[in-house]
Design a protein around this motif. Structure first.
Motif, mmCIF file in Angstrom:
data_model
loop_
_atom_site.group_PDB
_atom_site.id
_atom_site.type_symbol
_atom_site.label_atom_id
_atom_site.label_comp_id
_atom_site.label_asym_id
_atom_site.label_seq_id
_atom_site.Cartn_x
_atom_site.Cartn_y
_atom_site.Cartn_z
ATOM 1 N N THR A 148 0.810 -1.216 0.000
ATOM 2 C CA THR A 148 0.000 0.000 0.000
ATOM 3 C C THR A 148 0.843 1.265 0.000
ATOM 4 O O THR A 148 0.373 2.332 -0.403
ATOM 5 C CB THR A 148 -0.934 0.016 1.220
ATOM 6 N N ASP A 149 2.106 1.169 0.443
ATOM 7 C CA ASP A 149 2.988 2.338 0.417
ATOM 8 C C ASP A 149 3.774 2.444 -0.883
ATOM 9 O O ASP A 149 4.604 3.342 -1.049
ATOM 10 C CB ASP A 149 3.954 2.297 1.604
ATOM 11 N N GLY A 150 3.523 1.519 -1.806
ATOM 12 C CA GLY A 150 4.182 1.564 -3.108
ATOM 13 C C GLY A 150 5.502 0.819 -3.179
ATOM 14 O O GLY A 150 6.102 0.714 -4.256
ATOM 15 N N SER A 151 5.980 0.285 -2.056
ATOM 16 C CA SER A 151 7.266 -0.409 -2.059
ATOM 17 C C SER A 151 7.105 -1.854 -2.550
ATOM 18 O O SER A 151 6.070 -2.480 -2.352
ATOM 19 C CB SER A 151 7.876 -0.423 -0.652
ATOM 20 N N VAL A 152 8.146 -2.381 -3.193
ATOM 21 C CA VAL A 152 8.122 -3.737 -3.733
ATOM 22 C C VAL A 152 8.210 -4.747 -2.581
ATOM 23 O O VAL A 152 9.058 -4.629 -1.693
ATOM 24 C CB VAL A 152 9.282 -3.971 -4.708
ATOM 25 N N ILE A 153 7.333 -5.728 -2.605
ATOM 26 C CA ILE A 153 7.293 -6.749 -1.561
ATOM 27 C C ILE A 153 8.403 -7.775 -1.785
ATOM 28 O O ILE A 153 8.647 -8.212 -2.910
ATOM 29 C CB ILE A 153 5.920 -7.452 -1.549
ATOM 30 N N LYS A 154 9.058 -8.146 -0.691
ATOM 31 C CA LYS A 154 10.090 -9.175 -0.745
ATOM 32 C C LYS A 154 9.557 -10.439 -0.094
ATOM 33 O O LYS A 154 9.035 -10.408 1.012
ATOM 34 C CB LYS A 154 11.348 -8.693 -0.018
ATOM 35 N N TRP A 155 9.715 -11.564 -0.789
ATOM 36 C CA TRP A 155 9.223 -12.842 -0.297
ATOM 37 C C TRP A 155 10.312 -13.568 0.480
ATOM 38 O O TRP A 155 11.484 -13.510 0.104
ATOM 39 C CB TRP A 155 8.746 -13.704 -1.463
ATOM 40 N N PRO A 156 9.940 -14.287 1.547
ATOM 41 C CA PRO A 156 10.946 -14.990 2.358
ATOM 42 C C PRO A 156 11.619 -16.145 1.628
ATOM 43 O O PRO A 156 12.775 -16.455 1.892
ATOM 44 C CB PRO A 156 10.145 -15.480 3.565
ATOM 45 N N THR A 157 10.873 -16.793 0.698
ATOM 46 C CA THR A 157 11.439 -17.904 -0.076
ATOM 47 C C THR A 157 10.904 -17.837 -1.502
ATOM 48 O O THR A 157 9.849 -17.260 -1.758
ATOM 49 C CB THR A 157 11.065 -19.283 0.517
ATOM 50 N N ARG A 158 11.624 -18.450 -2.430
ATOM 51 C CA ARG A 158 11.166 -18.488 -3.821
ATOM 52 C C ARG A 158 9.895 -19.309 -3.950
ATOM 53 O O ARG A 158 9.033 -19.012 -4.787
ATOM 54 C CB ARG A 158 12.261 -19.073 -4.725
ATOM 55 N N LYS A 159 9.758 -20.344 -3.114
ATOM 56 C CA LYS A 159 8.568 -21.191 -3.170
ATOM 57 C C LYS A 159 7.330 -20.412 -2.738
ATOM 58 O O LYS A 159 6.240 -20.600 -3.293
ATOM 59 C CB LYS A 159 8.758 -22.426 -2.289
ATOM 60 N N THR A 160 7.467 -19.511 -1.768
ATOM 61 C CA THR A 160 6.346 -18.678 -1.330
ATOM 62 C C THR A 160 5.894 -17.769 -2.462
ATOM 63 O O THR A 160 4.691 -17.628 -2.715
ATOM 64 C CB THR A 160 6.753 -17.821 -0.109
ATOM 65 N N GLU A 161 6.839 -17.171 -3.145
ATOM 66 C CA GLU A 161 6.526 -16.304 -4.272
ATOM 67 C C GLU A 161 5.846 -17.094 -5.391
ATOM 68 O O GLU A 161 4.852 -16.641 -5.979
ATOM 69 C CB GLU A 161 7.796 -15.647 -4.801
ATOM 70 N N GLU A 162 6.349 -18.276 -5.681
ATOM 71 C CA GLU A 162 5.786 -19.091 -6.753
ATOM 72 C C GLU A 162 4.371 -19.555 -6.421
ATOM 73 O O GLU A 162 3.486 -19.559 -7.287
ATOM 74 C CB GLU A 162 6.673 -20.305 -7.031
ATOM 75 N N LEU A 163 4.144 -19.919 -5.168
ATOM 76 C CA LEU A 163 2.805 -20.343 -4.764
ATOM 77 C C LEU A 163 1.816 -19.185 -4.889
ATOM 78 O O LEU A 163 0.682 -19.369 -5.330
ATOM 79 C CB LEU A 163 2.820 -20.866 -3.329
ATOM 80 N N PHE A 164 2.251 -17.984 -4.520
ATOM 81 C CA PHE A 164 1.403 -16.803 -4.682
ATOM 82 C C PHE A 164 1.071 -16.585 -6.157
ATOM 83 O O PHE A 164 -0.071 -16.278 -6.516
ATOM 84 C CB PHE A 164 2.098 -15.567 -4.109
ATOM 85 N N ALA A 165 2.062 -16.754 -7.021
ATOM 86 C CA ALA A 165 1.843 -16.613 -8.464
ATOM 87 C C ALA A 165 0.810 -17.619 -8.957
ATOM 88 O O ALA A 165 -0.059 -17.299 -9.774
ATOM 89 C CB ALA A 165 3.159 -16.787 -9.217
ATOM 90 N N TYR A 166 0.896 -18.848 -8.444
ATOM 91 C CA TYR A 166 -0.055 -19.889 -8.854
ATOM 92 C C TYR A 166 -1.472 -19.513 -8.434
ATOM 93 O O TYR A 166 -2.423 -19.698 -9.195
ATOM 94 C CB TYR A 166 0.347 -21.229 -8.248
ATOM 95 N N PHE A 167 -1.615 -18.973 -7.218
ATOM 96 C CA PHE A 167 -2.935 -18.550 -6.751
ATOM 97 C C PHE A 167 -3.510 -17.457 -7.651
ATOM 98 O O PHE A 167 -4.727 -17.378 -7.844
ATOM 99 C CB PHE A 167 -2.858 -18.044 -5.310
ATOM 100 N N LEU A 168 -2.656 -16.597 -8.190
ATOM 101 C CA LEU A 168 -3.122 -15.517 -9.059
ATOM 102 C C LEU A 168 -3.815 -16.043 -10.320
ATOM 103 O O LEU A 168 -4.646 -15.353 -10.906
ATOM 104 C CB LEU A 168 -1.954 -14.613 -9.474
ATOM 105 N N LEU A 169 -3.463 -17.257 -10.723
ATOM 106 C CA LEU A 169 -4.101 -17.850 -11.896
ATOM 107 C C LEU A 169 -5.454 -18.463 -11.558
ATOM 108 O O LEU A 169 -6.197 -18.843 -12.454
ATOM 109 C CB LEU A 169 -3.207 -18.940 -12.504
ATOM 110 N N HIS A 170 -5.765 -18.554 -10.264
ATOM 111 C CA HIS A 170 -6.993 -19.234 -9.839
ATOM 112 C C HIS A 170 -7.758 -18.395 -8.810
ATOM 113 O O HIS A 170 -8.161 -18.893 -7.761
ATOM 114 C CB HIS A 170 -6.660 -20.611 -9.253
ATOM 115 N N VAL A 171 -7.921 -17.121 -9.100
ATOM 116 C CA VAL A 171 -8.631 -16.219 -8.189
ATOM 117 C C VAL A 171 -10.083 -16.679 -8.018
ATOM 118 O O VAL A 171 -10.756 -17.028 -8.993
ATOM 119 C CB VAL A 171 -8.592 -14.769 -8.721
ATOM 120 N N ASN A 172 -10.531 -16.702 -6.764
ATOM 121 C CA ASN A 172 -11.905 -17.093 -6.408
ATOM 122 C C ASN A 172 -12.246 -18.530 -6.824
ATOM 123 O O ASN A 172 -13.401 -18.849 -7.101
ATOM 124 C CB ASN A 172 -12.930 -16.121 -7.010
ATOM 125 N N GLN A 173 -11.229 -19.374 -6.856
ATOM 126 C CA GLN A 173 -11.429 -20.799 -7.109
ATOM 127 C C GLN A 173 -10.839 -21.591 -5.947
ATOM 128 O O GLN A 173 -9.775 -21.237 -5.428
ATOM 129 C CB GLN A 173 -10.739 -21.233 -8.404
#
Length: 370
Positions: A148-173
């Motif tokens: 919300t402050d415009g700063s780029v979010i940093k993920w703790p692990t690459r797997k966390t980032e990838e899982l978030f990306a996967y969820f983006l393909l399946h919004v509201n599913q």
């Protein structure tokens, strides 16, 4: 379900109001008081969505109590109850949602609950928009999430980032946990633990960055809700779910969607599971480009057509059909011989350098510039 607080100095009426409100499937009583001072003290702890207030009470009138409650929570919904209709005008001076004349009936509660729910939904939407202001998700040509402050979010692990990306393909599913474990931790004896840990890390990142994105456990899977976060991928997909052809009525929306696409999905991330969708989105982008170009040419908006094709070719410079369209446009316009010659030379050179091939017969038609 909305949380309700009831303030009524007459005990029999208070008990009746409790019964009536609890019978309504949309409302739930979290506190009832015969003393307005006590109600005021407990208000911050109970955090109700709605307060049913008697107008005439000793120690403090309902009007005065309503003013104090609004000072604590400006979004609180007030419903007054009284035996005297002359208080109606005063009630609406404090932005009361409704004014019920005793004795209150189940029909009265049902009627007012519909208004309360509608108001609550609007307030929730506004709050969500305010919370997500400045937050954004970019998936085309990059993969970047900003808080919300415009700063780029940093993920703790690459797997966390990838899982978030996967969820983006399946919004509201609802996505099966078994599917997630099979995809991200195949044949791993600690797959269940890994999934739970990664989900927890994801939720913490979202909380820490005040992003109103919901990841909820639903039976044997997870439900991902973006709320009102601006996301180029979701906006791009939504456009094609409602639009089939570019027309005057949706031109502005079509142009905005065209500009959303700034490169391949999750570029440089190399997620194997996204390859199929990446191709599909690229095809949709090509289709939208062709639709816009055809519309512009039909409406004699030739500069727009040229600019649209040139923007497309910055990402897919070897796309033959689009290059041919641009050749045709230049060939059809007086005074554009130099542009045609320049673009043809660059395209043929690129074919040789990148693919080591000669131009097709269709392209060679534009080799003559006389």
């Amino acid at each position: 379900m909305l949380k309700v607080m009831i303030v009524e100095d007459e005990q029999p009426t208070l008990e009746m109001m409790n019964m009536l409100v609890d019978q309504n499937k949309h409302l739930s009583v979290v506190g009832s008081f015969s003393n307005p001072i006590e109600a005021l003290d407990q208000f911050p702890l109970l955090q109700p969505d709605v307060v049913f207030l008697d107008v005439e009470m000793p120690d403090m009138t309902g009007m005065r109590l309503a003013e104090k409650l609004i000072q604590t929570n400006e979004n609180i919904q007030i419903v007054f109850t009284t035996a005297f209709e002359q208080y109606a005008v005063d009630a609406f001076k404090v932005n009361a949602v409704d004014y019920l004349v005793k004795f209150v009936t189940p029909e009265d509660i049902e009627r007012v609950s519909a208004r309360l729910i509608k108001n609550h939904e609007q307030l929730t939407k506004i709050k969500s928009l305010e919370e997500s202001k400045g937050a954004s998700i970019r998936c085309f040509g990059t993969f970047e999430i900003r808080g919300t402050d415009g700063s780029v979010i940093k993920w703790p692990t690459r797997k966390t980032e990838e899982l978030f990306a996967y969820f983006l393909l399946h919004v509201n599913q609802v996505i099966s946990k078994w599917r997630l474990m099979e995809l991200f931790w195949p044949n791993h004896k600690h797959a269940t633990t890994n999934l739970h840990t990664t989900i927890s890390r994801m939720k913490k990142v979202l909380r820490d960055n005040q992003l109103p994105i919901q990841v909820e456990k639903v039976n044997e899977g997870y439900l991902f809700d973006l709320q009102n976060i601006e996301c180029d991928l979701e906006a791009f997909k939504n456009y094609f779910s409602t639009n089939k052809k570019v027309a005057k009525e949706n031109l502005a929306e079509s142009e905005k969607t065209f500009r959303l696409y700034k490169g391949s999905l999750f570029e440089l991330k190399d997620y194997i599971w996204s390859i199929g969708l990446e191709r599909e989105l690229a095809e949709r982008y090509t289709y939208l480009t062709e639709q816009l170009v055809n519309y512009y040419v039909e409406k004699k908006m030739l500069e727009h057509a040229e600019e649209t094709m040139k923007l497309y070719l910055t990402m897919y410079p070897l796309h033959e059909e689009m290059n041919v369209k641009l050749f045709k446009l230049y060939a059809s316009r007086c005074g554009y011989k130099e542009q045609l010659k320049d673009h043809y030379t660059k395209y043929v050179k690129l074919l040789k350098e990148e693919l080591d091939v000669e131009p097709s017969d269709e392209v060679k038609k534009y080799a003559s510039f006389e």
